[in-house]
Design an enzyme around this catalytic site. Structure first.
Site, PDB file in Angstrom:
ATOM      1  N   LYS A 179       9.149  22.759 -14.183  1.00  0.00           N
ATOM      2  CA  LYS A 179       8.200  21.662 -13.925  1.00  0.00           C
ATOM      3  C   LYS A 179       7.802  21.655 -12.449  1.00  0.00           C
ATOM      4  CE  LYS A 179       6.068  17.625 -14.750  1.00  0.00           C
ATOM      5  NZ  LYS A 179       6.034  16.321 -15.325  1.00  0.00           N
ATOM      6  N   HIS A 215       1.160  18.790 -27.251  1.00  0.00           N
ATOM      7  CA  HIS A 215       0.885  17.359 -27.142  1.00  0.00           C
ATOM      8  C   HIS A 215      -0.466  16.969 -27.756  1.00  0.00           C
ATOM      9  CE1 HIS A 215       4.371  17.537 -24.609  1.00  0.00           C
ATOM     10  NE2 HIS A 215       4.339  16.243 -24.352  1.00  0.00           N
ATOM     11  N   HIS A 263       0.224  14.127 -29.977  1.00  0.00           N
ATOM     12  CA  HIS A 263      -0.236  12.761 -29.706  1.00  0.00           C
ATOM     13  C   HIS A 263      -1.015  12.203 -30.888  1.00  0.00           C
ATOM     14  CE1 HIS A 263      -0.041  12.924 -25.040  1.00  0.00           C
ATOM     15  NE2 HIS A 263       0.980  12.274 -25.539  1.00  0.00           N
ATOM     16  N   HIS A 313       8.455  10.409 -29.872  1.00  0.00           N
ATOM     17  CA  HIS A 313       7.565  11.308 -29.145  1.00  0.00           C
ATOM     18  C   HIS A 313       8.035  12.758 -29.333  1.00  0.00           C
ATOM     19  CE1 HIS A 313       4.840  12.597 -25.996  1.00  0.00           C
ATOM     20  NE2 HIS A 313       5.843  13.202 -25.385  1.00  0.00           N
ATOM     21  N   ASN A 321       0.666  20.274 -21.404  1.00  0.00           N
ATOM     22  CA  ASN A 321       0.220  19.544 -22.599  1.00  0.00           C
ATOM     23  C   ASN A 321       0.437  20.352 -23.877  1.00  0.00           C
ATOM     24  OD1 ASN A 321      -0.636  17.431 -21.004  1.00  0.00           O
ATOM     25  ND2 ASN A 321      -2.658  18.341 -20.689  1.00  0.00           N
ATOM     26  N   LYS A 355       3.435  11.516 -11.343  1.00  0.00           N
ATOM     27  CA  LYS A 355       2.554  10.667 -12.159  1.00  0.00           C
ATOM     28  C   LYS A 355       3.266   9.339 -12.383  1.00  0.00           C
ATOM     29  CE  LYS A 355      -0.033  14.114 -14.817  1.00  0.00           C
ATOM     30  NZ  LYS A 355      -0.286  14.668 -16.172  1.00  0.00           N
ATOM     31  N   GLU A 397      -3.461  18.298 -11.694  1.00  0.00           N
ATOM     32  CA  GLU A 397      -3.866  18.747 -13.036  1.00  0.00           C
ATOM     33  C   GLU A 397      -5.315  19.205 -13.095  1.00  0.00           C
ATOM     34  OE1 GLU A 397      -2.163  16.356 -16.220  1.00  0.00           O
ATOM     35  OE2 GLU A 397      -3.596  17.203 -17.627  1.00  0.00           O
ATOM     36  N   GLU A 400      10.629  18.676 -24.919  1.00  0.00           N
ATOM     37  CA  GLU A 400       9.966  19.118 -23.674  1.00  0.00           C
ATOM     38  C   GLU A 400      10.641  20.377 -23.132  1.00  0.00           C
ATOM     39  OE1 GLU A 400       7.169  17.697 -23.002  1.00  0.00           O
ATOM     40  OE2 GLU A 400       7.404  15.823 -24.126  1.00  0.00           O
ATOM     41  N   ARG A 421      -1.399  22.760 -14.489  1.00  0.00           N
ATOM     42  CA  ARG A 421      -0.546  21.639 -14.930  1.00  0.00           C
ATOM     43  C   ARG A 421      -0.888  21.234 -16.366  1.00  0.00           C
ATOM     44  NH1 ARG A 421       1.651  16.438 -11.449  1.00  0.00           N
ATOM     45  NH2 ARG A 421       2.796  15.485 -13.161  1.00  0.00           N
ATOM     46  N   ARG A 454       0.814  -1.241   0.000  1.00  0.00           N
ATOM     47  CA  ARG A 454       0.000   0.000   0.000  1.00  0.00           C
ATOM     48  C   ARG A 454       0.835   1.274   0.000  1.00  0.00           C
ATOM     49  NH1 ARG A 454      -3.315  -3.130   3.436  1.00  0.00           N
ATOM     50  NH2 ARG A 454      -5.070  -3.928   2.223  1.00  0.00           N
TER      51      ARG A 454
HETATM   52  P1  NAD Z   1      12.548   4.966 -21.991  1.00  0.00           P
HETATM   53  O1  NAD Z   1      12.410   4.887 -20.542  1.00  0.00           O
HETATM   54  O2  NAD Z   1      11.980   3.875 -22.813  1.00  0.00           O
HETATM   55  O3  NAD Z   1      14.098   5.148 -22.334  1.00  0.00           O
HETATM   56  C1  NAD Z   1      14.495   5.222 -23.685  1.00  0.00           C
HETATM   57  C2  NAD Z   1      15.556   4.182 -24.033  1.00  0.00           C
HETATM   58  O4  NAD Z   1      16.812   4.604 -23.520  1.00  0.00           O
HETATM   59  C3  NAD Z   1      15.308   2.803 -23.416  1.00  0.00           C
HETATM   60  O5  NAD Z   1      15.726   1.837 -24.345  1.00  0.00           O
HETATM   61  C4  NAD Z   1      16.232   2.786 -22.197  1.00  0.00           C
HETATM   62  O6  NAD Z   1      16.596   1.486 -21.832  1.00  0.00           O
HETATM   63  C5  NAD Z   1      17.403   3.576 -22.702  1.00  0.00           C
HETATM   64  N1  NAD Z   1      18.162   4.307 -21.703  1.00  0.00           N
HETATM   65  C6  NAD Z   1      17.679   5.073 -20.698  1.00  0.00           C
HETATM   66  N2  NAD Z   1      18.664   5.733 -20.093  1.00  0.00           N
HETATM   67  C7  NAD Z   1      19.824   5.368 -20.705  1.00  0.00           C
HETATM   68  C8  NAD Z   1      21.183   5.741 -20.531  1.00  0.00           C
HETATM   69  N3  NAD Z   1      21.553   6.680 -19.670  1.00  0.00           N
HETATM   70  N4  NAD Z   1      22.108   5.118 -21.318  1.00  0.00           N
HETATM   71  C9  NAD Z   1      21.718   4.210 -22.249  1.00  0.00           C
HETATM   72  N5  NAD Z   1      20.444   3.866 -22.484  1.00  0.00           N
HETATM   73  C10 NAD Z   1      19.514   4.432 -21.718  1.00  0.00           C
HETATM   74  O7  NAD Z   1      11.912   6.332 -22.581  1.00  0.00           O
HETATM   75  P2  NAD Z   1      11.793   7.818 -22.017  1.00  0.00           P
HETATM   76  O8  NAD Z   1      11.737   8.663 -23.222  1.00  0.00           O
HETATM   77  O9  NAD Z   1      12.768   8.108 -20.980  1.00  0.00           O
HETATM   78  O10 NAD Z   1      10.362   7.819 -21.310  1.00  0.00           O
HETATM   79  C11 NAD Z   1       9.169   7.613 -22.029  1.00  0.00           C
HETATM   80  C12 NAD Z   1       8.097   7.211 -21.054  1.00  0.00           C
HETATM   81  O11 NAD Z   1       7.927   8.240 -20.080  1.00  0.00           O
HETATM   82  C13 NAD Z   1       6.746   6.965 -21.684  1.00  0.00           C
HETATM   83  O12 NAD Z   1       6.229   5.764 -21.209  1.00  0.00           O
HETATM   84  C14 NAD Z   1       5.899   8.136 -21.197  1.00  0.00           C
HETATM   85  O13 NAD Z   1       4.546   7.811 -21.072  1.00  0.00           O
HETATM   86  C15 NAD Z   1       6.537   8.426 -19.869  1.00  0.00           C
HETATM   87  N6  NAD Z   1       6.328   9.804 -19.380  1.00  0.00           N
HETATM   88  C16 NAD Z   1       5.864   9.958 -18.111  1.00  0.00           C
HETATM   89  C17 NAD Z   1       5.678  11.227 -17.613  1.00  0.00           C
HETATM   90  C18 NAD Z   1       5.199  11.413 -16.208  1.00  0.00           C
HETATM   91  O14 NAD Z   1       4.883  12.545 -15.819  1.00  0.00           O
HETATM   92  N7  NAD Z   1       5.154  10.372 -15.416  1.00  0.00           N
HETATM   93  C19 NAD Z   1       5.954  12.362 -18.398  1.00  0.00           C
HETATM   94  C20 NAD Z   1       6.459  12.150 -19.669  1.00  0.00           C
HETATM   95  C21 NAD Z   1       6.638  10.865 -20.169  1.00  0.00           C
HETATM   96  N1  GLY Z   2       4.099  15.373 -18.453  1.00  0.00           N
HETATM   97  C1  GLY Z   2       2.942  16.091 -18.060  1.00  0.00           C
HETATM   98  C2  GLY Z   2       2.741  16.144 -16.595  1.00  0.00           C
HETATM   99  O1  GLY Z   2       3.583  15.720 -15.836  1.00  0.00           O
HETATM  100  O2  GLY Z   2       1.733  16.604 -16.153  1.00  0.00           O
END
Ligand code: NAD
Ligand code: GLY
Length: 374
Positions: free
Chosen positions: A233, A254, A258, A271, A251, A149, A243, A191, A247, A127
């Site tokens: 941020k 996006h 998207h 992306h 977007n 998030k 949000e 971003e 917040r 939990r």
């Molecule tokens: P990811 O986590 O898939 O990383 C991209 C690639 O890089 C992967 O293959 C990973 O293994 C590799 N990698 C990561 N760090 C590395 C490093 N230092 N050296 C070598 N390889 C490395 O992608 P991302 O772009 O970081 O994140 C995308 C995700 O984030 C999506 O799922 C999206 O929905 C999410 N997201 C969440 C929020 C939020 O507020 N929670 C905001 C934006 C995006």
């Molecule tokens: N990436 C959008 C948010 O964190 O709200």
């Protein structure tokens, strides 16, 4: 090199610091121990790519400081951010030889996929466990790791399962971006441009002046870029954690972005490329509504191009015809989870460094903006 930036995310009862620096992973054990206030048990969640490069170092630093540290790895890739991986990771954590308890700390070491999945595991195991985010992509540094998030993709769509679960700390080492595949940098850069447009026009000057150092991954410059973006941020999230208001400004770019990503089919463009095109389209809508001047649009297009991000469809190596069809994009947008009752809400620039939300953008305005993309 020491921590160069400490940014406070101010949330009642759930405040935390984001530490940014170069080579600070070497000090991870001390930072984690000082954040959690005890030498406790730590479970690191990472993916196969990041784990292969950094798991041993991180395990060593955390074991030295905390005593007991397990590492749980899952296969890298967005396609693994799902319930099956979540179930597998959760089962492995709950089966650890030394059982976890409520004081155990989850460390998510990786990009946004690891942060989202690891954060959701932390939100739900026993939990709720304390959670420290150690992002390793620029996108995760400036966006995903800050704000609480967490979540997973469902068959019905991206990020439809999840929870708000703020980390106890975020530790960002700009030096790890050196191993990040070059294509991944653009996702974070889009971003960063977004943050400049919505809150801090001077950030765009910094990006423009340092574009070569940024794209060649110079660690000090990246640390400065990350620090400035995290501050933006953090301010947005502190003002509106759930949000219900500002917040949503995050977007910007996006909505059409998207739709382009979905219409193209995931994987055909990144992306960051989709968001760059979405921002250009949003600027054209704003210009058509006389909210901003064409010189502002041109400036942003120039900066995106300097960062090797696309500003028109022809800049993409392969863009399927669906993404150029404004009607198709409009249909996708009305199915977006952020559309309220089918009404698409647009974040549009109203002045350099500021935006507002509009829910009266017409189909004609959307079609004209998509047509400008080519
Ligand atoms: P990811 O986590 O898939 O990383 C991209 C690639 O890089 C992967 O293959 C990973 O293994 C590799 N990698 C990561 N760090 C590395 C490093 N230092 N050296 C070598 N390889 C490395 O992608 P991302 O772009 O970081 O994140 C995308 C995700 O984030 C999506 O799922 C999206 O929905 C999410 N997201 C969440 C929020 C939020 O507020 N929670 C905001 C934006 C995006
Ligand atoms: N990436 C959008 C948010 O964190 O709200």
């Amino acid at each position: 090199m020491p921590i160069t930036h400490e940014i406070f995310v101010d949330l009642p009862g759930r405040s935390y610091n984001v530490s940014v620096g170069v080579d600070i992973l070497t000090d991870l054990g001390r930072i984690v121990a000082s954040t959690t206030g005890s030498a406790g048990r730590v479970v690191v969640i990472t993916d196969s790519n990041v784990g292969a490069i950094y798991a041993d170092t991180v395990r060593g630093r955390l074991s030295d400081a905390s005593g007991l540290c397990d590492v749980i790895e899952f296969p890298a890739g967005e396609e693994y951010k799902n319930l099956a991986t979540y179930g597998d990771v959760m089962d492995r954590i709950l089966a650890l030889e030394t059982p976890i308890d409520r004081r155990s700390v989850v460390v998510a070491l990786g990009g946004g996929v690891v942060g989202d999945l690891g954060g959701f595991v932390a939100a739900t195991a026993l939990r709720g466990l304390p959670f420290i985010n150690v992002p390793t992509t620029l996108l995760a540094d400036v966006d995903a790791a800050v704000g609480g998030k967490t979540g997973l993709n469902a068959q019905a769509g991206k990020n439809l399962i999840g929870a708000f679960h703020q980390p106890s700390a975020v530790i960002i080492d700009a030096a790890v971006l050196e191993t990040l595949p070059a294509d991944e940098l653009g996702n974070g850069l889009a971003e960063c441009v977004k943050h400049g447009v919505i809150r801090d026009w001077a950030l765009l000057d910094f990006i423009e002046d340092n574009a070569a150092k940024i794209t060649s991954c110079q660690a000090d410059t990246l640390a400065e870029l990350i620090g400035r973006n995290v501050a933006i941020k953090a301010a947005v999230v502190s003002a509106d954690e759930r949000e219900s208001g500002e917040r949503a400004h995050l977007n910007f770019g996006h909505t059409i972005g998207h739709a382009i990503e979905t219409a193209a089919g995931y994987g055909l463009l990144s992306h960051g490329q989709a968001v760059a095109l979405g921002m250009v389209a949003a600027f054209h809508i704003a210009e058509s509504r006389s909210l901003i001047d064409s010189s502002v649009v041109e400036r942003v297009r120039k900066i995106l191009a300097e960062l090797s991000l696309p500003v028109q469809f022809d800049d993409l190596p392969n863009s399927p015809s669906d993404v150029r069809d404004p009607k198709c994009l409009r249909r996708v947008m009305s199915h977006d989870k952020k559309a309220l009752g089918g009404v698409v809400r647009f974040v549009l620039p109203t002045a350099p460094g500021s935006v507002a939300i509009f829910d009266d953008v017409t189909d004609d305005q959307i079609e004209a903006a998509v047509a400008v993309l080519g």
